[in-house]
Design an enzyme around this catalytic site. Structure first.
Site, short mmCIF file in Angstrom:
data_model
loop_
_atom_site.label_atom_id
_atom_site.label_comp_id
_atom_site.label_asym_id
_atom_site.label_seq_id
_atom_site.Cartn_x
_atom_site.Cartn_y
_atom_site.Cartn_z
N ARG A 163 75.72 47.79 49.28
CA ARG A 163 74.34 47.57 49.32
C ARG A 163 73.93 47.13 47.91
NH1 ARG A 163 69.72 51.84 50.73
NH2 ARG A 163 67.91 50.71 49.15
N CYS B 88 79.45 61.68 37.77
CA CYS B 88 80.66 60.76 38.20
C CYS B 88 80.98 59.62 37.14
CB CYS B 88 80.33 60.24 39.24
SG CYS B 88 80.13 61.19 40.65
N GLU C 2 83.92 66.55 36.33
CA GLU C 2 82.97 67.66 36.48
C GLU C 2 83.88 69.11 37.39
OE1 GLU C 2 80.06 65.57 39.10
OE2 GLU C 2 80.71 67.09 40.74
N LYS D 5 78.90 53.08 51.75
CA LYS D 5 77.44 52.29 51.90
C LYS D 5 76.86 51.56 50.61
CE LYS D 5 76.64 51.62 56.48
NZ LYS D 5 75.92 52.47 57.38
N HIS E 132 80.56 52.26 41.23
CA HIS E 132 80.69 53.71 41.46
C HIS E 132 80.56 53.80 42.91
CE1 HIS E 132 80.86 58.01 41.79
NE2 HIS E 132 79.42 57.89 42.26
#
Lengths: 134, 351
Positions: B243, B112, B80, B239, B234
């Site tokens: 998760r 992404c 990008e 965090k 990704h």
């Protein structure tokens, strides 16, 4: 447009360090030459493209404090004379290092970087620079 | 079976810490570090951009595979932050690696996941017999507005994957994608910095797409989390991927090898691909990898990958590993970072 034509013409040498080898005397030239300065007319038609690996050794260097506009974010920067493993000696910028890290005889390898751009709307010039090969 | 024949990454040498960014903007660095689990991020030199990073990654992939640019039949660069709005980065990469005039090439954009979209494209071309080897690159020098939370994460890096049918080091047994129109993150034409629709960032965007793509892949392959040696997702921050991994049932030992964001930040199109590159640096024959990218906007690409004995040949070649790139770094302060990232602006007559 002169600079644009030159950039396009010199892409093989600027982008991937394509040199020339005289098949008469086996000398390697970089930047490329059309005629071997040793063999002269005997080299006509015998100057073949050869890939330069981009590895070499610092023979001499200087620290540039007054820079052209394209290098203003990089000052002070190091310009070195590098003896390539294939034989030719060239001038190249050493990047990603502080001037005090540079030593005579340091091994370097080539990297692909931006060199300059023709203003905000012009073409971007890319080419080889060097980093210390630790 | 087609798959990854070789791979190569490049991460710029410079790093900035969140403490430094927080100091300038009056934030509590511990809050930032605890909130997004990023301890440093990569910073490109002033003379680096997506094209130079793509070329370095591509050259590392060619060196590792013992291949020449002439063998590459297609190049797709996902990013990008392409240096030109119109003029493909893929053309610059093709010239820099000495690729043949007769080849397929284009740039991709899907936030992404543009790099992994390129991987799927190359895989399809290989399977269709259109090319022998193709290269997909994910690379970015991502932007975060000064003081914005993205400034703590938006970093730079690139990874190139060479995909083919011969000498395959990691078979791509299956791939699938999920896609939706989700307003979690965007950048309008001509705008220097992106905008994020904050409430959409987590559950409706990242977690919905990543976890569903992973579940669909495991359902298709009839696998469970414990059937994989590695998992990589990704990594917009430290965090989210941990998760997602835990929600799906993966253990830390499966995802820690590919989790790079805590030390290099979010390399955007290179994020999951560089995590996969780090896993391939460590992988053994027979290892199974679940890899899931995410692109805002939004979508996810999932890959079920199985490592072959050819990986040992790639490990023998003396090409810089991702872990090695993490060791040789230089930290800069915010002022140098702002200068390098061109957040300090000169007039056109000066630069």
């Amino acid at each position: 447009m002169g600079e644009l034509s030159r950039m396009w013409r010199e892409m093989p040498s600027r982008y991937r360090m394509e040199g020339r080898k005289c098949e008469n005397c086996s000398r390697v030239y970089f930047p490329p030459r059309d005629i071997c300065p040793v063999c002269h007319r005997d080299s006509i038609g015998k100057m073949k493209p050869v890939d330069i690996a981009g590895n070499g050794e610092i023979i001499s260097y200087t620290v540039v404090h007054e820079t052209p506009p394209a290098f203003i974010r990089q000052k002070p920067y190091v310009l070195a004379i590098i003896k390539l493993d294939e034989g030719p000696m060239i001038t190249g910028q050493i990047v990603d290092s502080e001037p005090e890290e540079i030593k005579m005889g340091s091994r370097v390898k080539s990297v692909f970087r931006r060199i300059s751009e023709d203003g905000k709307s012009g073409v971007i010039h890319y080419g080889y620079k060097f980093t210390l090969d630790k | 079976m087609s798959g990854i024949v070789s791979y190569g990454s490049y991460i710029p040498k410079y790093r900035v810490k969140p403490d430094e960014i927080a100091r300038v903007w009056g934030e509590d660095p511990e809050n930032i570090k605890n909130g997004i689990f990023i301890l440093s991020k990569s910073v490109p030199s002033p003379d680096e951009d997506t094209a130079t990073i793509s070329v370095e990654a591509a050259r590392n992939a060619l060196r590792r595979g013992g291949m020449s640019g002439q063998e590459i039949g297609s190049i797709y660069v996902g990013s990008e932050s392409h240096p030109y709005a119109v003029k493909p980065t893929a053309t610059i990469v093709s010239a820099a690696i000495g690729a043949d005039f007769k080849m397929f090439a284009a740039d991709y954009e899907f936030a992404c996941k543009a790099g992994t979209a390129g991987m799927q494209n190359v895989l399809g071309m290989v399977d269709a017999g259109m090319i022998k080897y193709g290269m997909a690159i994910g690379a970015d020098t991502s932007q975060g507005a000064p003081g914005d939370v993205l400034e703590y994460s938006a970093s730079a890096g690139g990874t190139a994957m060479i995909i083919g049918r011969e000498r395959v080091a990691a078979e791509i047994k299956s791939t699938l994608s999920v896609t939706s129109d989700t307003p979690d993150f965007w950048r309008r034409e001509g705008q220097p910095y992106p905008t994020h629709g904050e409430r959409f960032t987590g559950e409706p965007a990242y977690f919905r797409h990543v976890t569903n793509a992973a579940k669909m892949m495991m359902e298709r392959m009839q696998t469970k989390p414990e059937d994989y040696d590695y998992a990589v997702f990704h990594q917009p921050n430290g965090k989210f991927p941990t998760r997602a991994a835990k929600v799906l049932g993966f253990q830390e030992k499966q995802y820690k090898e590919g989790l790079l964001t805590p030390v290099i930040g979010n390399t955007y199109s290179a994020s999951m691909m560089t995590g996969l590159s780090a896993i391939l640096d460590a992988a053994k024959p027979g290892d199974r990898i679940l890899a899931v990218s995410f692109g805002s906007g939004a979508g996810s690409d999932a890959f079920h990958i199985e490592v072959t004995e050819e990986i040992e040949e790639l490990h023998k070649r003396n090409v810089t590993t991702v872990r090695k790139m993490l060791e040789d770094v230089k930290f800069v302060d915010y002022a140098i970072y702002a200068k390098f990232k061109k957040k300090i602006v000169f007039g056109e007559e000066v630069e």
